[in-house]
Design a protein around this motif. Structure first.
Motif, PDB file in Angstrom:
ATOM      1  N   VAL A   1       1.086  -1.155  -0.001  1.00 45.24           N
ATOM      2  CA  VAL A   1       0.023   0.137   0.165  1.00 45.24           C
ATOM      3  C   VAL A   1       0.749   1.150  -0.085  1.00 45.24           C
ATOM      4  CG1 VAL A   1      -2.441  -1.454   0.576  1.00 45.24           C
ATOM      5  CG2 VAL A   1      -0.050  -0.048   2.776  1.00 45.24           C
ATOM      6  N   THR A   2       0.440   2.737  -0.352  1.00 43.03           N
ATOM      7  CA  THR A   2       1.260   3.459  -0.346  1.00 43.03           C
ATOM      8  C   THR A   2       0.457   4.832   0.754  1.00 43.03           C
ATOM      9  OG1 THR A   2       1.211   3.420  -2.902  1.00 43.03           O
ATOM     10  CG2 THR A   2       1.813   5.659  -1.490  1.00 43.03           C
ATOM     11  N   ILE A   3       1.953   4.979   1.436  1.00 39.45           N
ATOM     12  CA  ILE A   3       1.436   5.131   2.823  1.00 39.45           C
ATOM     13  C   ILE A   3       1.953   7.435   2.846  1.00 39.45           C
ATOM     14  CG2 ILE A   3       2.136   5.934   5.449  1.00 39.45           C
ATOM     15  CD1 ILE A   3       1.294   3.053   4.655  1.00 39.45           C
ATOM     16  N   PRO A   4       0.491   7.450   2.680  1.00 37.23           N
ATOM     17  CA  PRO A   4       0.893   8.860   2.192  1.00 37.23           C
ATOM     18  C   PRO A   4       1.291  10.014   2.711  1.00 37.23           C
ATOM     19  CG  PRO A   4      -1.981   8.434   2.283  1.00 37.23           C
ATOM     20  CD  PRO A   4      -1.255   7.107   3.657  1.00 37.23           C
ATOM     21  N   THR A   5       2.164  11.322   2.604  1.00 32.70           N
ATOM     22  CA  THR A   5       3.043  11.264   3.583  1.00 32.70           C
ATOM     23  C   THR A   5       1.946  12.570   4.994  1.00 32.70           C
ATOM     24  OG1 THR A   5       4.269  12.956   1.733  1.00 32.70           O
ATOM     25  CG2 THR A   5       4.389  13.885   3.554  1.00 32.70           C
ATOM     26  N   GLY A   6       2.719  12.528   5.644  1.00 32.59           N
ATOM     27  CA  GLY A   6       1.970  13.320   6.964  1.00 32.59           C
ATOM     28  C   GLY A   6       1.253  11.966   7.736  1.00 32.59           C
ATOM     29  N   SER A   7       1.118  10.723   7.292  1.00 31.09           N
ATOM     30  CA  SER A   7       0.337   9.043   8.038  1.00 31.09           C
ATOM     31  C   SER A   7       1.303   9.809   9.154  1.00 31.09           C
ATOM     32  CB  SER A   7       0.338   8.734   7.155  1.00 31.09           C
ATOM     33  OG  SER A   7       2.299   8.021   7.129  1.00 31.09           O
ATOM     34  N   GLY A   8       2.082  10.064   9.966  1.00 28.17           N
ATOM     35  CA  GLY A   8       2.706  10.475  11.255  1.00 28.17           C
ATOM     36  C   GLY A   8       4.415   8.895  11.142  1.00 28.17           C
ATOM     37  N   THR A   9       3.980   8.231  10.463  1.00 25.17           N
ATOM     38  CA  THR A   9       5.262   6.794  10.249  1.00 25.17           C
ATOM     39  C   THR A   9       6.468   6.848   9.661  1.00 25.17           C
ATOM     40  OG1 THR A   9       4.777   6.269   7.326  1.00 25.17           O
ATOM     41  CG2 THR A   9       3.419   5.279   8.784  1.00 25.17           C
ATOM     42  N   PRO A  10       7.373   6.637  10.931  1.00 23.09           N
ATOM     43  CA  PRO A  10       9.014   6.885  11.280  1.00 23.09           C
ATOM     44  C   PRO A  10       9.694   6.587   9.407  1.00 23.09           C
ATOM     45  CG  PRO A  10       8.078   4.727  12.291  1.00 23.09           C
ATOM     46  CD  PRO A  10       6.984   5.023  11.759  1.00 23.09           C
ATOM     47  N   PRO A  11       9.618   7.767   9.499  1.00 21.68           N
ATOM     48  CA  PRO A  11      10.868   7.110   7.937  1.00 21.68           C
ATOM     49  C   PRO A  11      11.111   5.961   7.684  1.00 21.68           C
ATOM     50  CG  PRO A  11      11.538   9.734   9.172  1.00 21.68           C
ATOM     51  CD  PRO A  11      10.525   8.569   9.814  1.00 21.68           C
ATOM     52  N   GLY A  12      12.735   5.710   8.165  1.00 23.08           N
ATOM     53  CA  GLY A  12      12.940   4.780   7.891  1.00 23.08           C
ATOM     54  C   GLY A  12      13.619   4.973   6.916  1.00 23.08           C
ATOM     55  N   GLU A  13      14.179   3.912   6.017  1.00 21.57           N
ATOM     56  CA  GLU A  13      14.792   3.617   5.435  1.00 21.57           C
ATOM     57  C   GLU A  13      14.038   3.945   3.632  1.00 21.57           C
ATOM     58  OE1 GLU A  13      16.681   0.402   4.612  1.00 21.57           O
ATOM     59  OE2 GLU A  13      17.638   0.005   6.463  1.00 21.57           O
TER      60      GLU A  13
ATOM     61  N   LEU B   1      -3.203   2.868   8.152  1.00 21.71           N
ATOM     62  CA  LEU B   1      -1.989   3.730   7.684  1.00 21.71           C
ATOM     63  C   LEU B   1      -1.889   4.733   6.051  1.00 21.71           C
ATOM     64  CD1 LEU B   1       0.808   2.458   9.500  1.00 21.71           C
ATOM     65  CD2 LEU B   1      -0.571   4.705  10.907  1.00 21.71           C
ATOM     66  N   ALA B   2      -2.799   3.730   5.652  1.00 21.65           N
ATOM     67  CA  ALA B   2      -2.700   3.484   3.653  1.00 21.65           C
ATOM     68  C   ALA B   2      -4.551   4.543   4.086  1.00 21.65           C
ATOM     69  CB  ALA B   2      -3.245   2.768   2.693  1.00 21.65           C
ATOM     70  N   GLY B   3      -5.450   5.165   4.503  1.00 23.61           N
ATOM     71  CA  GLY B   3      -6.231   5.353   4.487  1.00 23.61           C
ATOM     72  C   GLY B   3      -7.655   5.089   4.333  1.00 23.61           C
ATOM     73  N   ALA B   4      -7.579   3.869   4.315  1.00 26.18           N
ATOM     74  CA  ALA B   4      -8.454   2.558   4.351  1.00 26.18           C
ATOM     75  C   ALA B   4     -10.184   3.205   4.648  1.00 26.18           C
ATOM     76  CB  ALA B   4      -8.498   1.433   4.924  1.00 26.18           C
ATOM     77  N   VAL B   5     -11.205   3.425   3.623  1.00 26.25           N
ATOM     78  CA  VAL B   5     -12.821   3.921   4.478  1.00 26.25           C
ATOM     79  C   VAL B   5     -12.962   2.580   5.561  1.00 26.25           C
ATOM     80  CG1 VAL B   5     -12.617   4.904   1.983  1.00 26.25           C
ATOM     81  CG2 VAL B   5     -13.673   2.079   3.005  1.00 26.25           C
ATOM     82  N   SER B   6     -12.115   1.099   5.459  1.00 28.58           N
ATOM     83  CA  SER B   6     -12.939   0.564   6.847  1.00 28.58           C
ATOM     84  C   SER B   6     -11.990  -0.679   7.242  1.00 28.58           C
ATOM     85  CB  SER B   6     -14.479  -0.699   6.172  1.00 28.58           C
ATOM     86  OG  SER B   6     -14.130  -1.939   7.036  1.00 28.58           O
TER      87      SER B   6
END
Length: 300
Positions: free
Chosen positions: A138-150, A196-201
């Motif tokens: 999945v693609t995690i939107p920018t600003g989702s709060g996930t640690p950037p890491g690599e 984190l990918a913004g799922a509707v459910s």
């Protein structure tokens, strides 16, 4: 009496309610359907290991085993898969495609990937992609709060994986999906979740029903075509959803050998075909694939 806020109380995280086995059985176990039994356990080491251990004694096709928590979940190359209780879907199914030539059974994990990605795109409303051979991205939107890491913001992240193993007269297919994992709970910088990918459910019962129904549909098409991936539409569907194609990748192969090339096709045997720098095309049937930015670039 156990306090209501005890760490292992089944209602200790109200955002993650337990699955309702009776409701799932009513919705999925139909006369003439693929799924013949469905059980849920609170905790187990690995649902794949559990079904594989039962298979030699005789196991009905369509057996489904779901765990609220896996303590020794396995991925390819003996990698571990762990997540908090009730934060994802962790389940295995047993299939016996005895009328399909065994040499075509290698398509089953890819079939499971297509079925799962299709179901989640519809039921969770997220864009899904497949990384050959068995990762769900999945693609995690920018600003989702996930640690950037690599992994840079907006990049693809692994939210699920598939493991298929021969057992008895059939194949056990295990599927693990990160559903509601929060940023702080991610096991690795490259990991993600549907939430984190913004799922509707993120209702796990809805998602599990959707995945199993999609798997039943695709498995039926494939068996009706005698395992022919082209005739059943499976080969085209996998290629259409595969994020590995048209990218430069590094294939880390058995025997400590690696090959860098452009992923150009999925062949009739489900192998990834790489076009290498010397003008040759090399089919890869097993190995670890790393997506690169370029032939000498870093991870994407």
């Amino acid at each position: 009496m156990t306090p209501p806020d005890a760490p292992h109380n089944r209602w200790s995280d109200l955002d993650r309610p337990p699955l309702n086995v009776a409701a799932l059985r009513r919705g999925l176990l139909k006369p003439g359907g693929l799924w013949t039994s469905l059980d849920i356990v609170g905790t187990t080491g690995s649902t794949n290991s559990d079904l594989a251990a039962r298979a030699p004694a005789g196991l009905a096709e369509g057996t489904v085993l779901v765990a609220e928590e896996q303590t020794a979940g396995r991925g390819r190359l003996d990698r571990t898969w762990t997540a908090p209780p009730r934060s994802g879907l962790f389940f295995s199914v047993y299939l016996t495609p005895g009328d399909v030539p065994v040499e075509r059974w290698g398509w089953l994990p890819l079939l499971a990937g297509v079925a799962t990605a299709t179901a989640l795109a519809q039921s969770a409303g997220v864009d899904m992609a497949l990384k050959w051979p068995n990762d769900l991205l999945v693609t995690i939107p920018t600003g989702s709060g996930t640690p950037p890491g690599e992994t840079p913001p907006g990049a693809e992240r692994k939210t699920g994986g598939i493991l298929a193993e021969r057992a008895g007269d059939g194949v056990v297919i295990g599927i693990g999906l990160n559903v509601s994992l929060r940023a702080a709970e991610l096991p690795a910088p490259q990991a993600g979740s549907l939430a984190l990918a913004g799922a509707v459910s993120t209702d796990r019962e809805t998602l599990l029903r959707a995945v199993l129904r999609s798997l039943e549909e695709w498995y039926g098409r494939w068996r009706d075509a005698n395992g022919d991936a082209a005739e059943s539409g499976l080969q085209a569907a996998y290629a259409a959803g595969c994020a590995t194609l048209d990218r430069t990748v590094r294939a880390e192969l058995p025997g400590d050998r690696s090959v860098v090339g452009e992923a150009v096709a999925i062949d009739s045997d489900g192998r990834l075909v790489l076009a290498t720098g010397d003008g040759l095309q090399e089919p890869v049937s097993a190995g670890d694939i790393v997506h690169l930015r370029g032939a000498e670039g870093g991870l994407t």
